[in-house]
Design an enzyme around this catalytic site. Structure first.
Site, PDB file in Angstrom:
ATOM      1  CG  ASP A 148     -14.432  11.359  26.841  1.00 32.88           C
ATOM      2  OD1 ASP A 148     -13.922  11.072  27.977  1.00 32.88           O
ATOM      3  OD2 ASP A 148     -14.371  11.884  26.111  1.00 32.88           O
ATOM      4  CD  GLU A 197     -20.545  11.148  19.709  1.00 30.34           C
ATOM      5  OE1 GLU A 197     -19.813  10.948  20.690  1.00 30.34           O
ATOM      6  OE2 GLU A 197     -19.746  11.177  18.771  1.00 30.34           O
ATOM      7  CE1 TYR A 257     -12.262  11.517  17.831  1.00 31.48           C
ATOM      8  CE2 TYR A 257     -14.360  11.028  18.136  1.00 31.48           C
ATOM      9  CZ  TYR A 257     -13.554  11.937  18.605  1.00 31.48           C
ATOM     10  OH  TYR A 257     -13.477  13.025  18.641  1.00 31.48           O
ATOM     11  CD  GLU A 260     -16.506  14.298  19.633  1.00 34.25           C
ATOM     12  OE1 GLU A 260     -15.998  13.805  19.349  1.00 34.25           O
ATOM     13  OE2 GLU A 260     -17.739  14.763  19.871  1.00 34.25           O
ATOM     14  CD1 TRP A 319     -12.836  15.037  21.063  1.00 29.28           C
ATOM     15  CD2 TRP A 319     -13.978  16.380  21.203  1.00 29.28           C
ATOM     16  NE1 TRP A 319     -13.120  15.106  21.951  1.00 29.28           N
ATOM     17  CE2 TRP A 319     -13.927  16.099  22.108  1.00 29.28           C
ATOM     18  CE3 TRP A 319     -14.563  17.833  20.618  1.00 29.28           C
ATOM     19  CZ2 TRP A 319     -14.710  16.348  23.169  1.00 29.28           C
ATOM     20  CZ3 TRP A 319     -15.244  17.534  21.288  1.00 29.28           C
ATOM     21  CH2 TRP A 319     -15.662  17.658  22.922  1.00 29.28           C
TER      22      TRP A 319
END
Ligand code: CKU
Length: 609
Positions: free
Chosen positions: A168, A419, A475, A513, A558
């Protein structure tokens, strides 16, 4: 390794000369890879002027140039002083992204794979002394599943190539860091390893020196006033440092370690490194610096700025550190690749703690490569045929990173990947090799980890056992259960943490993150996702949870600043999870963090000793 004397950070000393080659070079795209056959190594012909260092992408006003994937060339001319005859002469690149072949005066000198670590071309034989020399570099920025970072390169119907990153951030490329011409002694220092040891009020610095050629070795430790505090002779030794000043979090003290090589009275080589006296250790659920617990407060970052792309920018390095000091941070992760060497020098000076990350991002088949997955054609990443080649590249990158960064007091840990698909059985043997290698290669035996993806949960992750401390990218409240469902997100996060707690791993956890995309100017009451108010709410929710678990020993949000990504329906001209905008101005969340972090002591949650 061959060119080691030139891999040490370029410094001018009594025995080393360095001439910076940065500036406007010639540049030319080579979409059909004709350059080699057409002799561009002897001169690339007509070409644009292009600044070095910089990424090439964001200067152009047309899309085909910005999105260009394939071969491209740089060319410049330099003069080698006649007096350098008899010396070792090198061109040292801070990095060439993602791979480069170096030609000098029409001869191929060297190739280097991997876009974020230095390498040197030995031009001792090829150089014209007392004359002009032509340097041509064939660069390539294509992505594949066997290179780091990972991705694919597709060919569009009209024949143009395009990058499909499995990560990303924008696939910036080019000669993105500084280039030096080096004149070095033939008998030279090729490596220096430093290991500080503390015992009560006593401090020792163990050193080990490697050279090419025979010489007597003298090692001198100087304090910040330039006074000699310790001296040693021989290639290996252990120096006791009287009245040691320790290197502490946000309170750094740097010693200069000077190495001289002698033959009789003659100084053959001289080089120095700034280092600090500090230890790093994981004990139970504590991260200990000099035996004292430390709680990590900070960011995942990128090297990314307007116009420059990922190009070396001392101005941005300075601004970023000033912002990190202002907000009360003490650490960051070099997501998702090793940064420019000058970033670590600044962290050493400012007392910041770095989790140093290898360029291994995108080792996952379903995040970016979800199209094949949808067609049922999905092969688990670590079962793909290219894995042995990828592993080889990955090991080389880790070796080069450790060799480059091992003496920085700021570097407290190695992140071996971001990741990866650690839910697959096949990932375990792959990661075992990386973790073993990192331990063997690091003289300081620093803690090792990787940043774990959300799917890698306590019940599904196959690799967490290798980590000295566990890093989670999570997230909750953004990619899952966002907005009005944030209370459910909080429950889901707590329930995952209960799962980890039940495993009784007795290791520290760090959130590497968490965050929410946020428009720099977007306000909404009550909040909605993307508003500045929602970013703060999501952070408050996460922190409420972190604060209720003692084994969570750090929070790196993040991201530090908004950054450029590829285009797509999930990104609005880039990733907007920055606490600062891409122009390094604060969003509302920056003031919220300043309040929180200024209150949290550096040893937050530490067992009082
Ligand atoms: C960040 C699937 C999560 C990927 N993770 C890595 C980082 O590079 C991304 O920018 C999350 C995000 O904002 O999605």
């Amino acid at each position: 390794m061959e060119h080691c004397a030139a891999l040490l950070y370029p410094r001018v000393t009594a025995a080393r000369q360095a001439i910076n080659l940065d500036g406007m070079w010639k540049f030319r795209f080579d979409p059909d890879s004709r350059g080699l056959a057409e002799g561009w190594k002897d001169g690339i012909g007509s070409g644009d002027l292009m600044p070095v260092p910089a990424s090439f992408q964001d200067f152009f006003t047309d899309k085909a140039s910005r999105e260009y994937a394939g071969d491209f060339w740089y060319e410049t001319e330099f003069f080698v002083p006649a007096e350098w005859k008899g010396r070792g002469v090198y061109v040292r690149f801070g990095s060439v992204t993602h791979r480069g072949t170096v030609f000098v005066n029409g001869l191929e000198i060297t190739r280097h794979e991997g876009g974020f670590l230095p390498f040197a071309a030995d031009i001792t034989e090829a150089a014209r002394y007392g004359g002009a020399n032509r340097l041509a570099v064939l660069v390539n920025n294509e992505l594949s599943e066997t290179t780091l970072p990972a991705g694919r390169t597709v060919t569009l119907p009209d024949g143009r190539k395009a990058a499909k990153p499995y990560f990303d951030f924008f696939n910036y490329a080019g000669i993105q860091r500084r280039v030096y011409l080096l004149g070095l002694p033939k008998t030279a220092l090729t490596d220096l390893s430093l290991v500080p040891r503390l015992d009560g009020a006593r401090a020792e610095l163990e050193y080990s020196v490697e050279t090419c050629g025979e010489a007597e070795v003298e090692v001198t430790v100087l304090d910040e006033e330039g006074r000699t505090v310790a001296e040693g002779r021989g290639a290996k030794g252990c120096l006791s440092i009287p009245q040691p000043r320790l290197w502490k979090v946000r309170n750094a003290y740097l010693y200069r370690v000077r190495v001289r090589l002698y033959r009789g009275e003659e100084v053959l080589d001289e080089w120095y490194e700034e280092t600090g006296l500090r230890t790093v250790e994981i004990r139970g659920t504590e991260i200990l610096l000099n035996g004292e617990p430390v709680y990590l407060k900070g960011f995942g970052k990128h090297e990314d700025a307007d116009v420059l792309g990922r190009g070396y920018s001392p101005a941005h390095i300075k601004r970023d550190f000033e912002l990190m000091k202002w907000i009360g941070a003490n650490s960051f992760r070099t997501s998702h690749y090793p940064y420019a060497e000058e970033v670590y020098q600044m962290a050493d000076r400012e007392g910041f703690l770095i989790i140093d990350e290898s360029p291994a991002v995108g080792l996952f088949d379903s995040t970016a490569n979800f199209l094949d997955a949808g067609k049922g054609a999905r092969i688990p990443f670590f079962e793909k045929p290219g894995i042995p080649e990828l592993l080889q590249n990955h090991l080389v990158a880790i070796g080069e990173m450790i060799r480059r960064d091992k003496n920085h007091p700021s570097v407290i840990a190695w992140s071996l990947a971001n990741e990866p698909e650690t839910t697959a059985e096949a990932a375990a043997p792959y990661f075992k090799k990386l973790f073993d290698a990192a331990l063997a290669w690091d003289p300081q035996k620093r803690p090792r980890t990787y940043a774990g993806i959300m799917l890698s949960r306590p019940e599904s992750c196959k690799c967490y056992q290798f980590c000295d401390f566990i890093c989670l990218n999570r997230y909750y409240g953004w990619y899952v259960l966002g907005g009005y469902e944030i209370d459910t997100a909080e429950q889901a996060l707590r329930s995952e943490l209960e799962g980890w707690k039940a495993k009784n791993l007795n290791k520290p956890f760090v959130f590497t993150e968490y965050g929410a995309d946020t428009g720099g100017g977007l306000h909404k009451l009550p909040s909605v996702q993307w508003s500045q108010e929602y970013q703060v709410e999501l952070l408050e929710m996460n922190h409420r949870v972190f604060d209720s678990y003692d084994f969570i020993k750090g929070e790196q949000v993040w991201a530090f600043a908004d950054f450029q990504t590829g285009e797509g329906i999930l990104r609005v001209d880039g990733n907007k999870k920055g606490i600062f905008t891409r122009q390094r101005q604060p969003k509302a969340a920056a003031f919220y963090f300043k309040q929180r972090w200024e209150k949290l002591p550096e040893n937050y949650k530490g067992d009082k000793k």
